[in-house]
Scaffold this active site. Structure first.
Site, PDB file in Angstrom:
ATOM      1  CG  ASP A  93       1.227   0.513   6.965  1.00 35.68           C
ATOM      2  OD1 ASP A  93       2.347   0.711   7.680  1.00 35.68           O
ATOM      3  OD2 ASP A  93       1.080  -0.672   6.030  1.00 35.68           O
ATOM      4  N   GLY A  95      -0.048  -0.703  10.724  1.00 38.91           N
ATOM      5  CA  GLY A  95       0.745  -2.067  10.862  1.00 38.91           C
ATOM      6  C   GLY A  95      -0.482  -2.912  10.905  1.00 38.91           C
ATOM      7  N   GLY A 217     -10.236  -3.784   4.817  1.00 42.43           N
ATOM      8  CA  GLY A 217     -10.363  -5.051   4.738  1.00 42.43           C
ATOM      9  C   GLY A 217     -10.829  -5.891   3.155  1.00 42.43           C
ATOM     10  CG  ASP A 267      -1.258   0.883  -0.670  1.00 43.16           C
ATOM     11  OD1 ASP A 267      -0.752   0.164  -0.785  1.00 43.16           O
ATOM     12  OD2 ASP A 267      -2.390   1.135  -0.114  1.00 43.16           O
ATOM     13  CB  CYS A 305       6.693   1.483 -22.322  1.00 44.23           C
ATOM     14  SG  CYS A 305       6.960   2.191 -20.635  1.00 44.23           S
ATOM     15  CB  CYS A 307       9.582   3.475 -18.319  1.00 40.58           C
ATOM     16  SG  CYS A 307       9.786   1.375 -19.090  1.00 40.58           S
ATOM     17  CB  CYS A 310      10.066  -0.056 -22.590  1.00 42.35           C
ATOM     18  SG  CYS A 310       8.949  -0.727 -22.521  1.00 42.35           S
ATOM     19  CG  HIS A 336       7.485  -1.404 -17.478  1.00 36.59           C
ATOM     20  ND1 HIS A 336       7.712  -0.787 -18.627  1.00 36.59           N
ATOM     21  CD2 HIS A 336       6.395  -2.395 -17.437  1.00 36.59           C
ATOM     22  CE1 HIS A 336       6.521  -1.510 -20.006  1.00 36.59           C
ATOM     23  NE2 HIS A 336       5.595  -2.231 -18.543  1.00 36.59           N
TER      24      HIS A 336
END
Length: 377
Positions: A93, A95, A217, A267, A305, A307, A310, A336
């Site tokens: 980004d 900043g 914004g 993000d 899940c 992962c 889990c 997770h």
């Protein structure tokens, strides 16, 4: 050209897009969620773990890296990719959000922003040209134009002046950008929550012909229905053949609603931030693992899940780690939450390809506990 973008499929029922974003460090299927690595690290995660869960692009923060260790240090290390041992795509980004959130520590003028460091109080100045210079040194695949993220609520006249200045700054950023063959500079649409300002900002920024566009914004305190209305106004004005990035948004409902409105990139720090508070995202809503109710719950965070967390650890064990201030507890929940979100984006892409996104939304909202009329997280 640093990046290319192709829309592969548009959902016939919603207009959501599945696409392919090609960068110097890999191809990314969109819509995509980008884990946030503010200080050149996604908190508690290793690059290998991020790759294993399917992350193809992460975000780092220009302001924080400028403050520490300094962009020239990162440049000497081979840019962010070499510095943090990440060989996939990176977005930085500008900043702007961090600088403008300093409030009493900064002064805004046409040339740029004077501010004091949140670390040691030292004085600094970032102009649009300086923001691009820093990001050129950091070496991310995608970099952002310097903008002003006006607060919410915001006076109309201030919002208008701010959006106009953001457009002038965007033009200066484009002129200052040096590495156009390996770094794509995105413009940012502003305008707070005023429809006419959003339209005008979109016109101004797209006239500069950037390779991609962000919507900034939003998700700064306004109700979600207002945010969605701003997307409804803004997204149709952005070029179809270029990626669209909604900055700082990542709760599951906003991801789904944003995709339906034509957003390709997201993000958010939510996934890692709530993990540090002992909260896990699951297909049935949030689980606050710190709660006493889980002291003897030997089931996984999310039974649906797959992962690493889990598959191997229970709520009771993770709660014990949190109560004992053991770092592993934060790592396991962070893993997770990121895996859950990246997996959700995969399901969304599949639903777009199958024209079944409305069903995915209805099923997910029902299980997660969202209201069909007004979702919230």
């Amino acid at each position: 050209m640093a990046i290319t973008f192709e829309v592969i499929k548009e959902c016939k029922r919603t207009g959501a897009r599945a696409g392919r974003l090609s960068t110097p460090h890999g191809i990314i299927d969109t819509p995509v969620f980008m884990p946030v690595g503010t200080q050149a690290t996604v908190k508690t995660m290793t690059p290998e773990e991020l790759k294993k869960m399917g992350a193809g692009i992460i975000l780092s923060n220009t302001y924080h890296l400028y403050m520490r260790p300094g962009h020239r240090v990162v440049e000497k290390a081979g840019g962010l990719h070499g510095f943090m041992n990440w060989d996939r795509a990176i977005l930085t980004d500008s900043g702007g959000f961090q600088v403008f959130s300093l409030s009493g520590l900064r002064d805004i003028e046409e040339d740029g922003v004077h501010f004091r460091s949140h670390i040691d109080g030292s004085r600094h100045f970032i102009s649009p040209e300086k923001a691009v210079e820093i990001q050129n040194a950091l070496g991310a695949d995608i970099i952002m134009a310097f903008d002003e993220c006006a607060p919410y609520p915001c006076d109309y006249n201030y919002a208008r002046k701010s959006a106009d200045m953001t457009a002038r700054w965007a033009e200066r950023c484009k002129k200052a950008h040096e590495n156009t063959d390996r770094q794509a500079l995105f413009g940012i649409v502003q305008g707070v929550t005023y429809e006419d300002l959003r339209r005008e900002s979109a016109r101004q920024i797209t006239s500069l012909d950037f390779p991609g566009y962000a919507i900034g914004g939003l998700s700064v305190g306004e109700p979600k229905d207002i945010m969605y209305r701003m997307l409804d106004v803004t997204v149709p004005l952005l070029p179809r053949g270029k990626p669209r990035y909604l900055m700082g948004v990542g709760s599951p409902d906003c991801l789904i609603e944003g995709v339906i409105r034509g957003i390709d990139m997201f993000d958010c720090v939510l996934q890692t931030r709530i993990a540090r508070n002992g909260t896990a995202m699951t297909g049935r809503g949030r689980v606050v693992v710190r709660n006493a109710a889980y002291a003897e719950d030997f089931s996984p965070l999310d039974p649906d899940c797959g992962c690493y967390t889990c598959k191997n650890y229970s709520k009771a064990y993770i709660r014990h780690l949190l109560k004992a201030d053991e770092i592993l507890g934060l790592r396991l929940i962070t893993y997770h939450n990121l895996y859950f979100t990246i997996g959700l984006m995969g399901k969304i892409r599949e639903a777009i390809m199958n024209d079944s996104l409305p069903e995915l939304k209805e099923d997910f909202f029902e299980r997660y506990g969202y209201s069909a009329k007004k979702s919230g997280d």
